[in-house]
Design a protein around this motif. Structure first.
Motif, PDB file in Angstrom:
ATOM      1  N   ARG A  93      -4.467  -0.270   4.084  1.00  0.00           N
ATOM      2  CA  ARG A  93      -5.001  -1.278   3.173  1.00  0.00           C
ATOM      3  C   ARG A  93      -4.563  -0.979   1.743  1.00  0.00           C
ATOM      4  O   ARG A  93      -4.284   0.169   1.395  1.00  0.00           O
ATOM      5  CB  ARG A  93      -6.524  -1.337   3.264  1.00  0.00           C
ATOM      6  CG  ARG A  93      -7.237  -0.013   2.996  1.00  0.00           C
ATOM      7  CD  ARG A  93      -8.640  -0.053   3.568  1.00  0.00           C
ATOM      8  NE  ARG A  93      -9.445   1.118   3.222  1.00  0.00           N
ATOM      9  CZ  ARG A  93      -9.414   2.264   3.898  1.00  0.00           C
ATOM     10  NH1 ARG A  93      -8.597   2.415   4.926  1.00  0.00           N
ATOM     11  NH2 ARG A  93     -10.209   3.272   3.538  1.00  0.00           N
TER      12      ARG A  93
ATOM     13  N   GLU B 199     -11.620   2.950  -4.068  1.00  0.00           N
ATOM     14  CA  GLU B 199     -12.352   1.805  -3.533  1.00  0.00           C
ATOM     15  C   GLU B 199     -13.677   1.687  -4.275  1.00  0.00           C
ATOM     16  O   GLU B 199     -14.506   2.597  -4.210  1.00  0.00           O
ATOM     17  CB  GLU B 199     -12.577   1.946  -2.029  1.00  0.00           C
ATOM     18  CG  GLU B 199     -11.295   1.779  -1.211  1.00  0.00           C
ATOM     19  CD  GLU B 199     -11.546   1.677   0.285  1.00  0.00           C
ATOM     20  OE1 GLU B 199     -12.531   2.272   0.762  1.00  0.00           O
ATOM     21  OE2 GLU B 199     -10.747   1.005   0.970  1.00  0.00           O
TER      22      GLU B 199
ATOM     23  N   SER C  89       0.839  -1.195   0.000  1.00  0.00           N
ATOM     24  CA  SER C  89       0.000   0.000   0.000  1.00  0.00           C
ATOM     25  C   SER C  89       0.873   1.245   0.000  1.00  0.00           C
ATOM     26  O   SER C  89       2.045   1.209   0.388  1.00  0.00           O
ATOM     27  CB  SER C  89      -0.933   0.017   1.219  1.00  0.00           C
ATOM     28  OG  SER C  89      -0.194   0.012   2.420  1.00  0.00           O
TER      29      SER C  89
END
Length: 222
Positions: free
Chosen positions: A191, A141, A73
């Protein structure tokens, strides 16, 4: 590498890349994070801050990087560049393999490319208000940009102190040197994401630097 500064090209032959870690000013918060990482198997740092070395070729302005597996990440960081007696402030992402980090933080810093923006600010133009400089990042996302990090340089140890502690003056004798200087906590936890966007802004002048990159995942072959 070719950067721009004040509308002019700046060509630098990078000789050293340093990644500063554990650079927060709040020592209690640093210790809390060390304890959290120790609980999942990450070896505590020998000292704080700590200056990891990485191959200079890892610093890239590319809009795409490749990583092995899904355990890496990005994280937005101020980037200090020094060469020929001059210094600049830029923007970078210390993209890190989190799976490898549990084995060795130093190796996790070395294994991934370090994306950076192509624009730099002359150090003297912001030196009197570094603590006011704001850094932010977003991750993709499900097709939407989600706020991921946000903070000002007041949360990071003074950059001048990090420059001295890392010995950049000595390293710069070999050519240009770049140092990533630490980051902020991630909203919702660290993440991975397929795309990472970051920005650095100066509230006094309204100017900003930004960069976006995609992460291509390569198969982890055993």
């Amino acid at each position: 590498m070719r950067f721009t500064c004040n509308g002019q090209w700046l060509d630098l032959e990078l000789s050293h890349l340093v990644v500063a870690g554990w650079t927060g000013r709040d020592q209690a918060a640093i210790q809390h994070h060390i304890d959290e990482l120790a609980a999942i198997g990450v070896t505590p740092p020998s000292t704080t801050p700590l200056f990891y070395r990485a191959a200079s070729a890892l610093l890239t302005q590319s809009p795409r990087i490749e990583v092995v597996g899904t355990g890496s990440s990005g994280e937005v960081e101020p980037l200090v560049v020094q060469a020929g007696g001059r210094q600049w402030l830029g923007l970078g992402s210390d993209h890190t393999d989190r799976t490898l980090e549990a084995h060795s933080v130093a190796l996790s810093k070395q294994i991934c490319a370090k994306p950076c923006a192509a624009q730099l600010w002359d150090w003297d133009s912001v030196a009197d208000r570094l603590d006011q400089i704001v850094l932010e990042s977003w991750i993709d996302e499900d097709g939407s940009w989600v706020p991921y990090q946000q903070g000002s340089l007041s949360a990071i140890r003074p950059l001048g102190d990090l420059i001295t502690a890392a010995g950049l003056d000595s390293l710069a004798r070999d050519g240009a040197v770049a140092m990533m200087c630490g980051t902020f906590g991630a909203k919702g936890g660290v993440r991975p994401a397929s795309r990472f966007r970051m920005a650095m802004s100066d509230p006094t002048t309204g100017r900003s630097i930004s960069h976006e990159y995609a992460t291509v995942t390569l198969a982890e072959v055993a």
